[in-house]
Design a protein around this motif. Structure first.
Motif, PDB file in Angstrom:
ATOM      1  N   LEU A   1     -13.206 -44.203  29.124  1.00 31.55           N
ATOM      2  CA  LEU A   1     -13.935 -44.659  30.306  1.00 31.55           C
ATOM      3  C   LEU A   1     -15.011 -45.690  29.985  1.00 31.55           C
ATOM      4  O   LEU A   1     -15.467 -46.401  30.885  1.00 31.55           O
ATOM      5  N   ASP A   2     -15.419 -45.749  28.738  1.00 33.70           N
ATOM      6  CA  ASP A   2     -16.546 -46.611  28.371  1.00 33.70           C
ATOM      7  C   ASP A   2     -16.352 -48.078  28.771  1.00 33.70           C
ATOM      8  O   ASP A   2     -17.241 -48.667  29.405  1.00 33.70           O
ATOM      9  N   PRO A   3     -15.222 -48.715  28.442  1.00 30.20           N
ATOM     10  CA  PRO A   3     -15.059 -50.130  28.840  1.00 30.20           C
ATOM     11  C   PRO A   3     -15.082 -50.323  30.352  1.00 30.20           C
ATOM     12  O   PRO A   3     -15.623 -51.323  30.845  1.00 30.20           O
ATOM     13  N   PHE A   4     -14.495 -49.368  31.079  1.00 34.61           N
ATOM     14  CA  PHE A   4     -14.488 -49.465  32.542  1.00 34.61           C
ATOM     15  C   PHE A   4     -15.905 -49.403  33.098  1.00 34.61           C
ATOM     16  O   PHE A   4     -16.287 -50.206  33.961  1.00 34.61           O
ATOM     17  N   MET A   5     -16.715 -48.473  32.602  1.00 29.52           N
ATOM     18  CA  MET A   5     -18.086 -48.334  33.071  1.00 29.52           C
ATOM     19  C   MET A   5     -18.941 -49.544  32.693  1.00 29.52           C
ATOM     20  O   MET A   5     -19.816 -49.973  33.453  1.00 29.52           O
ATOM     21  N   GLU A   6     -18.674 -50.101  31.522  1.00 28.67           N
ATOM     22  CA  GLU A   6     -19.404 -51.303  31.117  1.00 28.67           C
ATOM     23  C   GLU A   6     -19.084 -52.472  32.039  1.00 28.67           C
ATOM     24  O   GLU A   6     -19.952 -53.310  32.320  1.00 28.67           O
ATOM     25  N   GLY A   7     -17.846 -52.537  32.508  1.00 33.85           N
ATOM     26  CA  GLY A   7     -17.479 -53.588  33.457  1.00 33.85           C
ATOM     27  C   GLY A   7     -18.063 -53.350  34.835  1.00 33.85           C
ATOM     28  O   GLY A   7     -18.525 -54.287  35.493  1.00 33.85           O
TER      29      GLY A   7
END
Length: 249
Positions: free
Chosen positions: A96-102
């Motif tokens: 989920l980290d890349p999605f939340m960063e976006g």
């Protein structure tokens, strides 16, 4: 009969002369436009100046340590720590980290200023003017409160916090959350069917602030409330704002 025929060209000539002269109403409007434009330019200049000054002052305090940061109210801190740890660590996932960063970039003022430009280019200039004014006003309010409260980031107070977005200023309130809820309120008023989706996106932006370790839960709640408040006031005084910024249309 001859006199009548001679009078017709004279009447036409007088009519042409009258048409060539600007009507008094147009003269009045032209006289009024300069002060109106001057007022609009002055208002925008003052808001931008305040925004830049507050941003510079906050950066100075944050980077130099001249302003001692606070953790938060003790009666609320226990709940905030538990909620932060739940979202930031227990409900986190590397997938989920890349999605939340976006997602968190959607709350940036630059993203919504881009939306404002898109509205302007599409001919929705009044809506663009309202959104532009509200974003500047909300950002100025957020920066002023950040300096006054001077709350530290959660990763500075909680041992073991996951930090994917450190943030470069004080924590309270969240500017990204404020921008998102403000824009959702203003745009959702015009596009009713998109209203729930815009608020869902704004809520996701607020959630990402805690998930990434940049904000306490109270930061995003109050930031969102600020955004809704500024948007509601902008809509309440819509005519006055448009008269100031966009009166000549």
């Amino acid at each position: 009969m001859r006199g009548v025929l001679l009078e017709v060209p004279r009447a036409l000539h007088r009519d042409r002369e009258e048409r060539s002269l600007p009507p008094s109403s147009l003269k009045d409007k032209r006289k009024d436009r300069s002060p109106t434009k001057a007022k609009a330019l002055l208002a925008i200049t003052l808001i931008l100046s305040a925004l830049i000054s507050l941003w510079a002052l906050e950066s100075l305090f944050w980077r130099s340590g001249l302003w001692q940061g606070r953790v938060g109210p003790s009666w609320l801190l226990d709940w905030e720590e538990k909620t932060f740890i739940l979202i930031n660590r227990r409900l986190s996932s590397p997938a989920l980290d890349p999605f939340m960063e976006g997602v968190t970039y959607v709350g940036s003022i630059f993203f919504w200023l881009g939306v404002t430009v898109a509205f302007w280019c599409k001919g929705r200039r009044r809506g663009a003017a309202l959104l532009f004014f509200a974003l500047l006003a909300c950002s100025a309010l957020t920066l002023a409160v950040k300096i006054f409260v001077a709350r530290v980031r959660p990763y500075q107070a909680i041992v073991g916090a996951r930090v994917l977005s450190a943030g470069g200023s004080f924590s309270f309130p969240s500017g990204h959350s404020g921008n998102s809820f403000l824009s959702a309120t203003l745009i959702g008023r015009k596009f009713r069917k998109a209203f729930p989706y815009l608020y869902a996106l704004a809520s996701l932006v607020a959630y990402s602030g805690v998930y990434l370790g940049a904000h306490w839960p109270l930061d995003v709640v109050v930031g969102g409330a600020f955004g809704v408040m500024v948007a509601s006031l902008t809509l309440r005084f819509e005519r006055k704002v448009l008269k100031l910024l966009y009166a000549n249309e």
